[in-house]
Design an enzyme around this catalytic site. Structure first.
Site, PDB file in Angstrom:
ATOM      1  N   MET A  30     116.448  30.685  81.550  1.00 48.73           N
ATOM      2  CA  MET A  30     116.234  32.303  81.911  1.00 48.73           C
ATOM      3  C   MET A  30     117.718  33.033  81.537  1.00 48.73           C
ATOM      4  O   MET A  30     117.928  33.932  82.196  1.00 48.73           O
ATOM      5  CB  MET A  30     116.004  32.158  83.165  1.00 48.73           C
ATOM      6  CG  MET A  30     114.529  31.774  83.746  1.00 48.73           C
ATOM      7  SD  MET A  30     113.701  32.305  85.155  1.00 48.73           S
ATOM      8  CE  MET A  30     115.007  32.332  86.528  1.00 48.73           C
ATOM      9  N   GLY A  36     126.050  23.847  81.664  1.00 54.62           N
ATOM     10  CA  GLY A  36     124.502  23.009  81.908  1.00 54.62           C
ATOM     11  C   GLY A  36     123.772  23.181  80.732  1.00 54.62           C
ATOM     12  O   GLY A  36     123.069  22.305  80.387  1.00 54.62           O
ATOM     13  N   HIS A  37     123.257  24.514  80.577  1.00 57.19           N
ATOM     14  CA  HIS A  37     122.497  24.820  79.691  1.00 57.19           C
ATOM     15  C   HIS A  37     122.806  24.107  78.251  1.00 57.19           C
ATOM     16  O   HIS A  37     121.844  23.396  77.192  1.00 57.19           O
ATOM     17  CB  HIS A  37     122.273  26.232  79.391  1.00 57.19           C
ATOM     18  CG  HIS A  37     121.597  26.975  80.605  1.00 57.19           C
ATOM     19  ND1 HIS A  37     122.401  27.813  81.268  1.00 57.19           N
ATOM     20  CD2 HIS A  37     120.151  26.830  81.123  1.00 57.19           C
ATOM     21  CE1 HIS A  37     121.693  28.309  82.604  1.00 57.19           C
ATOM     22  NE2 HIS A  37     120.392  27.861  82.117  1.00 57.19           N
ATOM     23  N   GLY A 149     117.098  20.074  83.194  1.00 59.29           N
ATOM     24  CA  GLY A 149     118.424  19.643  83.910  1.00 59.29           C
ATOM     25  C   GLY A 149     117.569  19.058  85.287  1.00 59.29           C
ATOM     26  O   GLY A 149     117.046  19.754  85.872  1.00 59.29           O
ATOM     27  N   ASP A 152     117.505  20.967  88.748  1.00 50.30           N
ATOM     28  CA  ASP A 152     116.119  21.684  89.222  1.00 50.30           C
ATOM     29  C   ASP A 152     115.229  20.504  89.286  1.00 50.30           C
ATOM     30  O   ASP A 152     114.234  20.424  88.577  1.00 50.30           O
ATOM     31  CB  ASP A 152     115.621  22.547  88.401  1.00 50.30           C
ATOM     32  CG  ASP A 152     116.820  23.920  88.545  1.00 50.30           C
ATOM     33  OD1 ASP A 152     117.181  24.555  89.595  1.00 50.30           O
ATOM     34  OD2 ASP A 152     117.189  24.220  87.430  1.00 50.30           O
ATOM     35  N   GLN A 155     111.616  21.044  89.921  1.00 53.17           N
ATOM     36  CA  GLN A 155     110.954  21.928  88.804  1.00 53.17           C
ATOM     37  C   GLN A 155     110.703  20.715  87.781  1.00 53.17           C
ATOM     38  O   GLN A 155     109.368  20.892  87.080  1.00 53.17           O
ATOM     39  CB  GLN A 155     112.030  22.782  88.248  1.00 53.17           C
ATOM     40  CG  GLN A 155     111.711  23.247  86.891  1.00 53.17           C
ATOM     41  CD  GLN A 155     112.531  24.549  86.572  1.00 53.17           C
ATOM     42  OE1 GLN A 155     112.008  25.662  86.977  1.00 53.17           O
ATOM     43  NE2 GLN A 155     113.480  24.507  85.734  1.00 53.17           N
ATOM     44  N   SER A 188     123.594  29.318  87.024  1.00 55.85           N
ATOM     45  CA  SER A 188     123.599  30.874  86.776  1.00 55.85           C
ATOM     46  C   SER A 188     124.261  31.690  88.062  1.00 55.85           C
ATOM     47  O   SER A 188     124.669  32.566  88.151  1.00 55.85           O
ATOM     48  CB  SER A 188     122.511  31.451  86.083  1.00 55.85           C
ATOM     49  OG  SER A 188     122.069  30.606  85.012  1.00 55.85           O
TER      50      SER A 188
HETATM   51  O1  PAF Z   1     115.079  26.604  85.067  1.00 54.33           O
HETATM   52  C1  PAF Z   1     114.722  27.805  84.569  1.00 54.33           C
HETATM   53  O2  PAF Z   1     115.660  28.314  83.937  1.00 54.33           O
HETATM   54  C2  PAF Z   1     113.048  28.442  84.675  1.00 54.33           C
HETATM   55  O3  PAF Z   1     112.704  28.010  85.674  1.00 54.33           O
HETATM   56  C3  PAF Z   1     112.424  27.971  83.344  1.00 54.33           C
HETATM   57  C4  PAF Z   1     112.209  26.457  83.288  1.00 54.33           C
HETATM   58  C5  PAF Z   1     113.120  28.554  82.229  1.00 54.33           C
HETATM   59  C6  PAF Z   1     111.023  28.676  83.388  1.00 54.33           C
HETATM   60  O4  PAF Z   1     111.200  30.008  83.554  1.00 54.33           O
END
Ligand code: PAF
Length: 287
Positions: A30, A36-37, A149, A152, A155, A188
């Site tokens: 996002m 991290g990204h 990652g 989360d 997720q 973030s």
């Molecule tokens: O972790 C995130 O940045 C969001 O939840 C994702 C996986 C991009 C979905 O919008």
């Protein structure tokens, strides 16, 4: 780096990539990119010929409209970071591009108890929104591997379940949480903390470390979790949960008996300075 805003253009481009037998790694984000990204991009580069990153602040996963409005947007910096990291493709769609049907009509995925505990309990509808957007992105990108990652964790487990639900052959790679030198998990949302709160926020990591240490000594987990919750409160946090869980198949369960060989994780969510922070740690086994 190629930049696509329309899914039809990206699809056409990736069809050619696949025809030349190249593998595609995908990192959905996002934006407001941090190390991290970028570590996900590096991991994807190591394992694939072409890396696609998407930046899309997904409205359907925000249960709190204020959180959506406040979500940091740093697109110019993000593009520079992705370029510097030699990302091959950035997908930057609009809300209309991703949700031509509107935001309210959507599939309902059966994520089982994964959807109702931890984050699910405090962010109703959040994981349906995540499932919906990741499903759409996967249909467009059709990657070989998907990189997410461990920060989360829930997720990641939801997406692992989504891949089963939609009969996908995409391989999910869960990468370790990147931390600042203090131990604070990179996020973030850290950008919204004052310098003082940012220092204080490391207490979440320290609480997880203590739970791991005590777990190693065979100490009883529920008391440890309760103590960590109270300690965070004393330090000015508003904790939502400090939980210790076993990972059994695709489901997380609150621990109520010795976990045997199951993977055990500790997870924390707490507010500090008006910012909601989450972190987790594996206490035993692997994900
Ligand atoms: O972790 C995130 O940045 C969001 O939840 C994702 C996986 C991009 C979905 O919008």
């Amino acid at each position: 780096m190629y930049l696509f805003k329309r899914s039809s253009d990206l699809k056409k481009h990736l069809d050619l990539v696949r025809k030349s037998n190249k593998s595609i790694g995908f990192v959905p984000t996002m934006g407001a990119l941090h190390n991290g990204h970028l570590s996900l991009i590096q991991a994807a580069k190591k394992e694939n010929d072409v890396v696609v990153c998407s930046i899309f602040v997904n409205p359907t996963q925000f249960n709190d409209p204020k959180d959506f409005e406040k979500y940091p947007i740093t697109i110019e910096e993000d593009i520079k970071k992705l370029n510097d990291a030699s990302t091959d493709i950035l997908f930057l769609p609009s809300v209309e591009e991703m949700y031509p049907e509107g935001l309210t009509i959507g599939k309902n995925y059966d994520f089982g108890n994964l959807e109702t505990i931890l984050e699910g309990k405090f962010r109703q509808g959040h994981f349906q929104g995540v499932g919906r957007i990741v499903h759409k992105l996967l249909d467009i990108v059709q990657p070989h591997k998907l990189f997410m990652g461990q920060k989360d964790l829930q997720q990641c487990l939801i997406i692992r379940k989504l891949l089963i639900i939609i009969n996908s052959t995409v391989k999910l790679v869960i990468c370790p949480t990147e931390r600042e030198s203090s131990g604070l998990a990179m996020s973030s949302r850290n950008e919204r903390l004052s310098p003082i709160a940012r220092k204080k926020a490391v207490a979440i990591y320290q609480a997880l470390e203590k739970l791991k240490h005590d777990f190693g000594k065979g100490l009883y987990f529920l008391e440890g979790a309760h103590e960590a919750f109270e300690n965070l409160k004393k330090q000015g946090f508003e904790p939502e949960y400090v939980d210790i869980l076993t990972l059994e198949g695709d489901n997380l369960h609150h621990i109520d008996q010795p976990p045997g060989n199951h993977t055990v994780v500790a997870a924390i969510a707490a507010w500090l300075d008006g910012v909601r922070l989450i972190d987790n740690m594996v206490l035993q086994g692997s994900l």
